[in-house]
Design a protein around this motif. Structure first.
Motif, PDB file in Angstrom:
ATOM      1  N   MET A   1       0.834  -1.208   0.000  1.00 31.50           N
ATOM      2  CA  MET A   1       0.000   0.000   0.000  1.00 31.50           C
ATOM      3  C   MET A   1       0.865   1.252   0.000  1.00 31.50           C
ATOM      4  O   MET A   1       0.567   2.215  -0.723  1.00 31.50           O
ATOM      5  N   THR A   2       1.931   1.253   0.775  1.00 33.96           N
ATOM      6  CA  THR A   2       2.824   2.415   0.824  1.00 33.96           C
ATOM      7  C   THR A   2       3.419   2.695  -0.550  1.00 33.96           C
ATOM      8  O   THR A   2       3.433   3.844  -1.010  1.00 33.96           O
ATOM      9  N   ALA A   3       3.888   1.664  -1.206  1.00 29.21           N
ATOM     10  CA  ALA A   3       4.490   1.835  -2.533  1.00 29.21           C
ATOM     11  C   ALA A   3       3.477   2.389  -3.530  1.00 29.21           C
ATOM     12  O   ALA A   3       3.798   3.308  -4.300  1.00 29.21           O
ATOM     13  N   ARG A   4       2.262   1.853  -3.509  1.00 30.65           N
ATOM     14  CA  ARG A   4       1.239   2.325  -4.446  1.00 30.65           C
ATOM     15  C   ARG A   4       0.847   3.778  -4.147  1.00 30.65           C
ATOM     16  O   ARG A   4       0.625   4.572  -5.059  1.00 30.65           O
ATOM     17  N   LEU A   5       0.753   4.116  -2.857  1.00 30.30           N
ATOM     18  CA  LEU A   5       0.397   5.491  -2.485  1.00 30.30           C
ATOM     19  C   LEU A   5       1.513   6.466  -2.834  1.00 30.30           C
ATOM     20  O   LEU A   5       1.242   7.602  -3.247  1.00 30.30           O
TER      21      LEU A   5
ATOM     22  N   ALA B   1      -3.794  14.109 -21.092  1.00 36.17           N
ATOM     23  CA  ALA B   1      -2.773  13.636 -20.157  1.00 36.17           C
ATOM     24  C   ALA B   1      -3.305  13.688 -18.735  1.00 36.17           C
ATOM     25  O   ALA B   1      -3.105  12.748 -17.949  1.00 36.17           O
ATOM     26  N   ARG B   2      -4.012  14.750 -18.393  1.00 35.53           N
ATOM     27  CA  ARG B   2      -4.593  14.851 -17.051  1.00 35.53           C
ATOM     28  C   ARG B   2      -5.672  13.800 -16.842  1.00 35.53           C
ATOM     29  O   ARG B   2      -5.784  13.222 -15.759  1.00 35.53           O
ATOM     30  N   ALA B   3      -6.453  13.533 -17.864  1.00 35.32           N
ATOM     31  CA  ALA B   3      -7.493  12.505 -17.748  1.00 35.32           C
ATOM     32  C   ALA B   3      -6.869  11.134 -17.513  1.00 35.32           C
ATOM     33  O   ALA B   3      -7.359  10.348 -16.690  1.00 35.32           O
ATOM     34  N   ALA B   4      -5.778  10.846 -18.213  1.00 39.10           N
ATOM     35  CA  ALA B   4      -5.082   9.570 -18.026  1.00 39.10           C
ATOM     36  C   ALA B   4      -4.522   9.461 -16.618  1.00 39.10           C
ATOM     37  O   ALA B   4      -4.607   8.399 -15.989  1.00 39.10           O
ATOM     38  N   MET B   5      -3.967  10.535 -16.107  1.00 38.76           N
ATOM     39  CA  MET B   5      -3.442  10.520 -14.737  1.00 38.76           C
ATOM     40  C   MET B   5      -4.565  10.336 -13.724  1.00 38.76           C
ATOM     41  O   MET B   5      -4.411   9.591 -12.747  1.00 38.76           O
ATOM     42  N   ALA B   6      -5.670  11.002 -13.952  1.00 36.78           N
ATOM     43  CA  ALA B   6      -6.811  10.862 -13.040  1.00 36.78           C
ATOM     44  C   ALA B   6      -7.317   9.425 -13.038  1.00 36.78           C
ATOM     45  O   ALA B   6      -7.638   8.877 -11.973  1.00 36.78           O
ATOM     46  N   GLU B   7      -7.354   8.805 -14.182  1.00 37.01           N
ATOM     47  CA  GLU B   7      -7.786   7.404 -14.261  1.00 37.01           C
ATOM     48  C   GLU B   7      -6.792   6.500 -13.552  1.00 37.01           C
ATOM     49  O   GLU B   7      -7.171   5.576 -12.826  1.00 37.01           O
TER      50      GLU B   7
ATOM     51  N   LEU C   1      -4.890   7.329 -11.068  1.00 41.09           N
ATOM     52  CA  LEU C   1      -5.074   7.551  -9.634  1.00 41.09           C
ATOM     53  C   LEU C   1      -6.331   6.847  -9.120  1.00 41.09           C
ATOM     54  O   LEU C   1      -6.333   6.281  -8.023  1.00 41.09           O
ATOM     55  N   ARG C   2      -7.390   6.853  -9.905  1.00 39.62           N
ATOM     56  CA  ARG C   2      -8.612   6.155  -9.509  1.00 39.62           C
ATOM     57  C   ARG C   2      -8.354   4.670  -9.373  1.00 39.62           C
ATOM     58  O   ARG C   2      -8.750   4.042  -8.385  1.00 39.62           O
TER      59      ARG C   2
ATOM     60  N   VAL D   1      -5.546   0.063  -3.605  1.00 44.46           N
ATOM     61  CA  VAL D   1      -5.225   0.275  -2.196  1.00 44.46           C
ATOM     62  C   VAL D   1      -6.419  -0.130  -1.327  1.00 44.46           C
ATOM     63  O   VAL D   1      -6.235  -0.749  -0.266  1.00 44.46           O
ATOM     64  N   ALA D   2      -7.614   0.191  -1.760  1.00 47.19           N
ATOM     65  CA  ALA D   2      -8.810  -0.192  -0.994  1.00 47.19           C
ATOM     66  C   ALA D   2      -8.930  -1.710  -0.885  1.00 47.19           C
ATOM     67  O   ALA D   2      -9.285  -2.237   0.178  1.00 47.19           O
TER      68      ALA D   2
END
Length: 72
Positions: free
Chosen positions: A19-23, A42-48, A50-51, A57-58
């Protein structure tokens, strides 16, 4: 078959490491997304990304919770 408490504790520590590594990866991507010169795609790809990381992580956090519920 139930795990020994030491094995469970080692597994939980490894899951927290994961979890630490992924965060940390997510924090880097979030910082990168703040760049002024990025385009919308590019921002949309990053947001995806991160989602997806949030979902991963959940899932790992839920696994830790289940393991802790079995050891208490």
């Amino acid at each position: 078959m139930d795990r020994e408490p030491n094995e469970t504790n080692e597994l939980i520590a490894k899951l927290f490491y994961l979890m630490t590594a992924r965060l940390e990866d997510a924090a880097g991507a979030a910082a990168e997304g703040q760049g002024a010169r990025l385009d919308i795609s590019a921002r949309a790809a990053m947001a995806e990304r991160l989602r997806e990381t949030g979902q991963e992580v959940a899932i790992v956090a839920e696994a830790v919770s289940q393991l802790l519920g079995r050891t208490s």
